[in-house]
Motif scaffolding. Structure first.
Motif, mmCIF file in Angstrom:
data_model
loop_
_atom_site.group_PDB
_atom_site.id
_atom_site.type_symbol
_atom_site.label_atom_id
_atom_site.label_comp_id
_atom_site.label_asym_id
_atom_site.label_seq_id
_atom_site.Cartn_x
_atom_site.Cartn_y
_atom_site.Cartn_z
ATOM 1 N N MET A 1 0.845 -1.194 0.000
ATOM 2 C CA MET A 1 0.000 0.000 0.000
ATOM 3 C C MET A 1 0.877 1.239 0.000
ATOM 4 N N ALA A 2 0.401 2.284 -0.647
ATOM 5 C CA ALA A 2 1.153 3.536 -0.737
ATOM 6 C C ALA A 2 0.349 4.672 -0.122
ATOM 7 N N VAL A 3 1.046 5.630 0.437
ATOM 8 C CA VAL A 3 0.443 6.875 0.921
ATOM 9 C C VAL A 3 0.908 7.989 -0.003
ATOM 10 N N GLN A 4 -0.051 8.726 -0.577
ATOM 11 C CA GLN A 4 0.289 9.798 -1.511
ATOM 12 C C GLN A 4 0.352 11.129 -0.774
ATOM 13 N N LEU A 5 1.406 11.872 -1.064
ATOM 14 C CA LEU A 5 1.612 13.190 -0.471
ATOM 15 C C LEU A 5 1.405 14.260 -1.539
ATOM 16 N N ASP A 6 0.914 15.420 -1.125
ATOM 17 C CA ASP A 6 0.649 16.524 -2.047
ATOM 18 C C ASP A 6 1.735 17.573 -1.904
ATOM 19 N N GLY A 8 1.802 20.371 -3.809
ATOM 20 C CA GLY A 8 1.331 21.648 -4.328
ATOM 21 C C GLY A 8 0.493 21.517 -5.581
ATOM 22 N N LEU A 9 0.317 20.305 -6.063
ATOM 23 C CA LEU A 9 -0.570 20.092 -7.199
ATOM 24 C C LEU A 9 -2.029 20.253 -6.776
ATOM 25 N N HIS A 10 -2.291 20.002 -5.493
ATOM 26 C CA HIS A 10 -3.643 20.125 -4.921
ATOM 27 C C HIS A 10 -4.643 19.262 -5.677
ATOM 28 N N ARG A 11 -4.217 18.049 -5.950
ATOM 29 C CA ARG A 11 -5.092 17.107 -6.620
ATOM 30 C C ARG A 11 -5.490 16.023 -5.624
ATOM 31 N N LEU A 12 -4.617 15.090 -5.378
ATOM 32 C CA LEU A 12 -4.839 14.068 -4.372
ATOM 33 C C LEU A 12 -3.615 13.988 -3.475
ATOM 34 N N GLY A 13 -3.810 13.521 -2.272
ATOM 35 C CA GLY A 13 -2.683 13.326 -1.374
ATOM 36 C C GLY A 13 -2.768 14.178 -0.120
ATOM 37 N N PHE A 14 -1.957 13.813 0.856
ATOM 38 C CA PHE A 14 -1.901 14.532 2.128
ATOM 39 C C PHE A 14 -0.928 15.692 2.030
ATOM 40 N N GLY A 15 -1.392 16.881 2.429
ATOM 41 C CA GLY A 15 -0.493 18.002 2.582
ATOM 42 C C GLY A 15 0.258 17.882 3.900
ATOM 43 N N MET A 16 1.115 18.873 4.182
ATOM 44 C CA MET A 16 1.943 18.811 5.388
ATOM 45 C C MET A 16 1.102 18.722 6.646
ATOM 46 N N GLU A 17 0.114 19.602 6.791
ATOM 47 C CA GLU A 17 -0.705 19.606 8.005
ATOM 48 C C GLU A 17 -1.542 18.339 8.106
ATOM 49 N N GLU A 18 -2.063 17.878 6.975
ATOM 50 C CA GLU A 18 -2.865 16.657 6.991
ATOM 51 C C GLU A 18 -2.017 15.450 7.349
ATOM 52 N N LEU A 19 -0.774 15.417 6.876
ATOM 53 C CA LEU A 19 0.119 14.311 7.217
ATOM 54 C C LEU A 19 0.452 14.344 8.704
ATOM 55 N N ASP A 20 0.720 15.541 9.222
ATOM 56 C CA ASP A 20 1.000 15.668 10.660
ATOM 57 C C ASP A 20 -0.166 15.134 11.476
ATOM 58 N N HIS A 21 -1.380 15.479 11.063
ATOM 59 C CA HIS A 21 -2.570 15.016 11.783
ATOM 60 C C HIS A 21 -2.697 13.503 11.679
ATOM 61 N N LEU A 22 -2.403 12.965 10.502
ATOM 62 C CA LEU A 22 -2.526 11.522 10.300
ATOM 63 C C LEU A 22 -1.574 10.754 11.206
ATOM 64 N N ILE A 23 -0.309 11.132 11.205
ATOM 65 C CA ILE A 23 0.676 10.336 11.935
ATOM 66 C C ILE A 23 0.729 10.686 13.419
ATOM 67 N N SER A 24 -0.046 11.683 13.827
ATOM 68 C CA SER A 24 -0.105 11.974 15.267
ATOM 69 C C SER A 24 -0.820 10.869 16.024
ATOM 70 N N ASP A 25 -1.590 10.071 15.303
ATOM 71 C CA ASP A 25 -2.248 8.924 15.918
ATOM 72 C C ASP A 25 -1.289 7.740 15.871
ATOM 73 N N PRO A 26 -0.857 7.217 17.000
ATOM 74 C CA PRO A 26 0.106 6.117 16.996
ATOM 75 C C PRO A 26 -0.415 4.862 16.316
ATOM 76 N N GLN A 27 -1.711 4.778 16.147
ATOM 77 C CA GLN A 27 -2.302 3.600 15.495
ATOM 78 C C GLN A 27 -2.650 3.861 14.022
ATOM 79 N N TRP A 28 -2.066 4.910 13.439
ATOM 80 C CA TRP A 28 -2.491 5.307 12.095
ATOM 81 C C TRP A 28 -2.263 4.225 11.048
ATOM 82 N N CYS A 29 -1.285 3.372 11.250
ATOM 83 C CA CYS A 29 -1.048 2.314 10.259
ATOM 84 C C CYS A 29 -1.147 0.932 10.888
ATOM 85 N N ALA A 30 -1.997 0.849 11.908
ATOM 86 C CA ALA A 30 -2.119 -0.431 12.598
ATOM 87 C C ALA A 30 -2.819 -1.478 11.742
#
Length: 262
Positions: A1-6, A8-30
């Protein structure tokens, strides 16, 4: 599985703040464990753009928070920006079809796509004859017209940009496209083509090594990618082996698709 990061294309993917929010959960990839972090360079097809370096650094900053994952930021254009953009995985796509990955530079890729059809009927028209939808085309002189089995339903309208002419190839001869015959036919002027080279059933090349994707797309005022994407599902595809030039890595046989209509 892949995680897509954005980046600046602003199409699909996690931006910086969204990625920070995602990985702040220790169970994000459980439950689903990714093994690849990928992104797309918004300016990758412009080799001279300094934004590519900034976007690469942004990608490194985002992925620095995550260890143990493979990285990928280079699609076809990104591959040609240099080894510092290659990381663990590169994703050649449109370049495999001969599309130029470097805007404004000579195309390093070989042409691999051909588009062919056939003459299914010929008509001898007298000067002054009007034909086509709304009888929009008038024969200025006696002419031989070929009806080719290819039209809008196959994906390309063959309506050139203003002032631009489009030609098709019959053996070593060329014939101008003079109008669209509708959803599945188009007209070509065979008046200057020897009879032996334009009989009914004769193969007509719309895209070939002489008249490649880049040339055809320019005539229509669209990109090569858009031209390929328009080619319809009615067209039978033929595969053939090709060899990648060494400029993008090891030589090796791959399969691609000739866009062929017969």
């Amino acid at each position: 599985m892949a995680v897509q990061l954005d980046l600046g294309l602003h199409r699909l993917g996690f931006g910086m703040e969204e990625l920070d929010h995602l990985i702040s959960d220790p169970q994000w990839c459980a439950e689903m464990v990714p093994d690849l972090m990928l992104a797309h360079l918004p300016s990758g097809n412009d080799r001279l753009s300094q934004r590519n370096v900034a976007d690469r650094d942004r990608f490194l900053k985002m992925t620095a928070q995550l260890s143990g994952f493979r990285k990928s930021v280079a699609a076809s254009s990104g591959i040609f920006l240099g080894a510092e953009f290659h990381f663990d995985v590169v994703r050649p796509g449109s370049a495999l079809f001969g599309i130029n990955p470097m805007r404004g530079s000579a195309n390093p890729m070989l042409p691999v796509v051909t588009l062919e059809s056939r003459i299914i009927q010929r008509r001898h028209l007298k000067a002054g004859t009007r034909f086509g939808y709304d009888r929009s085309f008038t024969a200025e002189q006696d002419m031989l017209v070929g009806i080719v089995s290819f039209g809008a339903m196959d994906g390309v309208l063959f309506s050139p940009r203003p002032g631009q002419k489009i030609s098709v190839f019959l053996d070593t001869h060329t014939a101008p496209v003079i109008g669209s015959g509708g959803s599945d036919t188009l007209f070509v002027d065979l008046s200057d083509v020897p009879d032996r080279a334009c009989r009914e059933g004769q193969i007509v090349s719309l895209i070939n090594h002489q008249h490649d994707l880049e040339t055809c797309a320019f005539e229509h005022g669209i990109t090569e990618y858009e031209l390929l994407a328009r080619l319809g599902s009615r067209l039978p595809r033929k595969t053939c082996p090709i060899v990648l030039p060494p400029c993008i890595g090891k030589q090796g046989a791959i399969n691609t698709r000739d866009q062929t209509s017969r």
